[in-house]
Design a protein around this motif. Structure first.
Motif, mmCIF file in Angstrom:
data_model
loop_
_atom_site.group_PDB
_atom_site.id
_atom_site.type_symbol
_atom_site.label_atom_id
_atom_site.label_comp_id
_atom_site.label_asym_id
_atom_site.label_seq_id
_atom_site.Cartn_x
_atom_site.Cartn_y
_atom_site.Cartn_z
ATOM 1 N N ALA A 47 0.841 -1.206 0.000
ATOM 2 C CA ALA A 47 0.000 0.000 0.000
ATOM 3 C C ALA A 47 0.872 1.250 0.000
ATOM 4 N N SER A 48 1.935 1.228 0.797
ATOM 5 C CA SER A 48 2.844 2.366 0.852
ATOM 6 C C SER A 48 3.538 2.580 -0.491
ATOM 7 N N ALA A 49 4.007 1.493 -1.084
ATOM 8 C CA ALA A 49 4.671 1.589 -2.387
ATOM 9 C C ALA A 49 3.705 2.090 -3.449
ATOM 10 N N SER A 50 2.472 1.651 -3.382
ATOM 11 C CA SER A 50 1.463 2.086 -4.348
ATOM 12 C C SER A 50 1.199 3.584 -4.220
ATOM 13 N N GLU A 51 1.113 4.080 -2.994
ATOM 14 C CA GLU A 51 0.906 5.519 -2.786
ATOM 15 C C GLU A 51 2.087 6.320 -3.330
ATOM 16 N N GLU A 52 3.297 5.826 -3.097
ATOM 17 C CA GLU A 52 4.480 6.517 -3.615
ATOM 18 C C GLU A 52 4.478 6.540 -5.143
ATOM 19 N N LEU A 53 4.125 5.419 -5.750
ATOM 20 C CA LEU A 53 4.077 5.362 -7.217
ATOM 21 C C LEU A 53 3.018 6.309 -7.770
ATOM 22 N N ALA A 54 1.873 6.388 -7.102
ATOM 23 C CA ALA A 54 0.819 7.299 -7.556
ATOM 24 C C ALA A 54 1.289 8.747 -7.471
ATOM 25 N N ALA A 55 1.972 9.084 -6.385
ATOM 26 C CA ALA A 55 2.481 10.448 -6.235
ATOM 27 C C ALA A 55 3.542 10.751 -7.294
ATOM 28 N N THR A 56 4.399 9.787 -7.566
ATOM 29 C CA THR A 56 5.428 9.968 -8.590
ATOM 30 C C THR A 56 4.801 10.133 -9.966
ATOM 31 N N ALA A 57 3.800 9.321 -10.263
ATOM 32 C CA ALA A 57 3.121 9.422 -11.557
ATOM 33 C C ALA A 57 2.458 10.790 -11.711
ATOM 34 N N GLU A 58 1.850 11.277 -10.641
ATOM 35 C CA GLU A 58 1.209 12.594 -10.695
ATOM 36 C C GLU A 58 2.253 13.686 -10.928
ATOM 37 N N ASP A 59 3.391 13.575 -10.240
ATOM 38 C CA ASP A 59 4.469 14.548 -10.412
ATOM 39 C C ASP A 59 5.002 14.524 -11.842
ATOM 40 N N LEU A 60 5.232 13.331 -12.370
ATOM 41 C CA LEU A 60 5.723 13.218 -13.745
ATOM 42 C C LEU A 60 4.709 13.764 -14.748
ATOM 43 N N SER A 61 3.441 13.555 -14.485
ATOM 44 C CA SER A 61 2.397 14.082 -15.362
ATOM 45 C C SER A 61 2.432 15.611 -15.379
#
Length: 98
Positions: free
Chosen positions: A32-46
């Motif tokens: 769950a923690s890794a998923s939240e980090e990936l979502a935040a990274t994807a949003e930042d990259l977007s």
């Protein structure tokens, strides 16, 4: 049947089940923690991609506007054509800023 032996076996099984559940809980929390980090990274990259897309509007390549970079899905829909001149932009210095 030896009730003492059966009781020890049940306790051992209960301990193993408790350990397995604890490990599952740990892995689930990590995922769950890794998923939240990936979502935040994807949003930042977007957001960075949007910024770069807006910045590219300022440039021309050989007198023509540089086409906007399309998403992977959009490229597939349009037949995955490559942008003209993208292979040697850096070496040619073909950009002109306005």
């Amino acid at each position: 049947m030896n009730w003492t032996r059966a009781s020890k076996s049940i306790r051992r099984t209960d301990q193993q089940i408790s350990q397995a559940v604890a490990q599952l809980n740990t892995v689930t929390q990590h995922n769950a923690s890794a998923s939240e980090e990936l979502a935040a990274t994807a949003e930042d990259l977007s957001e960075q991609a949007k910024f770069l897309e807006k910045a590219m509007v300022q440039f021309r390549l050989n007198g023509e506007r540089v086409p906007v970079v399309l998403s992977r899905a959009e490229r597939k829909r349009q037949g995955a054509q490559e942008m003209p001149g993208t292979g040697s932009l850096a070496s040619e210095g073909g950009f002109t800023a306005f």
